[in-house]
Write a protein that holds these residues in place. Sequence first.
Motif, short mmCIF file in Angstrom:
data_model
loop_
_atom_site.label_atom_id
_atom_site.label_comp_id
_atom_site.label_asym_id
_atom_site.label_seq_id
_atom_site.Cartn_x
_atom_site.Cartn_y
_atom_site.Cartn_z
N UNK A 333 0.82 -1.21 0.00
CA UNK A 333 0.00 0.00 0.00
C UNK A 333 0.86 1.26 0.00
N UNK A 334 0.35 2.29 -0.61
CA UNK A 334 0.98 3.60 -0.56
C UNK A 334 1.17 3.97 0.91
N UNK A 335 2.37 4.33 1.36
CA UNK A 335 2.60 4.65 2.76
C UNK A 335 1.79 5.83 3.26
N UNK A 336 1.26 6.63 2.32
CA UNK A 336 0.37 7.71 2.73
C UNK A 336 -1.02 7.20 3.08
N UNK A 337 -1.30 5.93 2.71
CA UNK A 337 -2.60 5.33 2.97
C UNK A 337 -2.55 4.29 4.09
N UNK A 338 -1.44 3.56 4.18
CA UNK A 338 -1.24 2.59 5.26
C UNK A 338 0.24 2.59 5.62
N UNK A 339 0.55 2.67 6.89
CA UNK A 339 1.94 2.76 7.34
C UNK A 339 2.71 1.48 6.98
N UNK A 340 3.96 1.62 6.51
CA UNK A 340 4.79 0.44 6.24
C UNK A 340 4.97 -0.43 7.48
N UNK A 341 4.98 0.18 8.64
CA UNK A 341 5.14 -0.60 9.88
C UNK A 341 3.94 -1.51 10.13
N UNK A 342 2.77 -1.05 9.69
CA UNK A 342 1.57 -1.90 9.81
C UNK A 342 1.69 -3.08 8.85
N UNK A 343 2.10 -2.79 7.64
CA UNK A 343 2.28 -3.85 6.65
C UNK A 343 3.31 -4.86 7.14
N UNK A 344 4.42 -4.37 7.72
CA UNK A 344 5.46 -5.28 8.22
C UNK A 344 4.93 -6.16 9.33
N UNK A 345 4.05 -5.62 10.17
CA UNK A 345 3.48 -6.40 11.28
C UNK A 345 2.59 -7.53 10.79
N UNK A 346 2.14 -7.44 9.53
CA UNK A 346 1.24 -8.46 8.99
C UNK A 346 1.97 -9.62 8.35
N UNK A 347 3.28 -9.51 8.21
CA UNK A 347 4.03 -10.59 7.56
C UNK A 347 3.94 -11.87 8.38
#
Length: 357
Positions: A333-347
């Motif tokens: 996701x575009x980091x302006x829409x969802x934080x990269x840290x959130x995406x990383x937590x989903x791995x």
Amino acid sequence: MISLELDRDQYLELEKIGLGAFAPLDGFMNEQQFRSVVDDMRLPGGAVFPLPVLLSVTEAEAARLHDAGEVALTFGGETVGRLWPSDFYRVDRPAAAKQIFRTDDRKHPGVAYFYDLAPVFVGGRVELLKRARFDISADELTPSETRAIFAERGWRRVVGFQTRNVPHRAHEYLQRVALEHADGLFVQPLVGRKRAGDYTPQAVMAGYRALVGGFLPRERVVLGILSTIMRYAGPREAVFHALIRRNYGCTHFIVGRDHAGVGDWYGLYDAHELTRRFDGDLGIQIMRLHGPYFCPDCDGIVTEQTCPHYGGPATRQISGTDMRRILVEGEKPDPRLMRPEIVAALRGVPLFIEENQ
């Protein structure tokens, strides 16, 4: 004593009644309560209550329970509660569905669930004897526990936030707005039965732990789940969610864009309008907030209340549906829409419910 084996959904509803999450309800709804709630969104005594809470049984179970003064409610063969049956009844489900969900179309997940319940409803007062213990239960707080936490922290203004999604920037924006006006924020993701394609409880909690742990003031946020079924009843469910958070000790509750909606069944701000109907009668104040989006011209998260470019070709709506689609397709996701840290937590975490539960 005659016993009735509950399924998981029924057990969790019993638990919420017993813990006071559905107060003033003290049992599964009888016919008078059902009809009053469906027709008027109030219990017979006048208290606002917009959705039915039901115990359904088969014809054979109804015949067996009919003359029982008291019924042991079991789960996995263990007694977890008691029921004092008051009546057994059937309803015109398509007619009721039109009132509750504004449609009788089985394509609506709430309607399909309602239609698939066993044919007979049993009303009656209940008593909870044993708390539910599932894989999600460690993250659940009771109404008495949250009230004690809020009191210990000295919070007088507490905003409740309902979600069924992994956090994105739009939800974070709403939470920050709430924290500007309150002593504390209670984030309570709903993790009970949901439709295929919705986020798993594990994904939602992983995302929120990352958000609360890294980007919100921890001392001003409480995180705990709500294990009840998602009704997808739009405006009525917004009122229901507000009442639940009142029972958990919140003084305010956020109702945003298309609250508890699904597909195109409800208007974006229908829930705002319905909650206004009950202003002063809910025991909790509604914060009606508009749906945030990213505007490149404003260079930030805004709403149509604060941005002059709303509806322009460059504006980027932020929705749980869009975020789910991006993650399903394996995109970042575009980091302006969802934080990269959130995406990383989903791995490594299962993201989506693969079939209707």
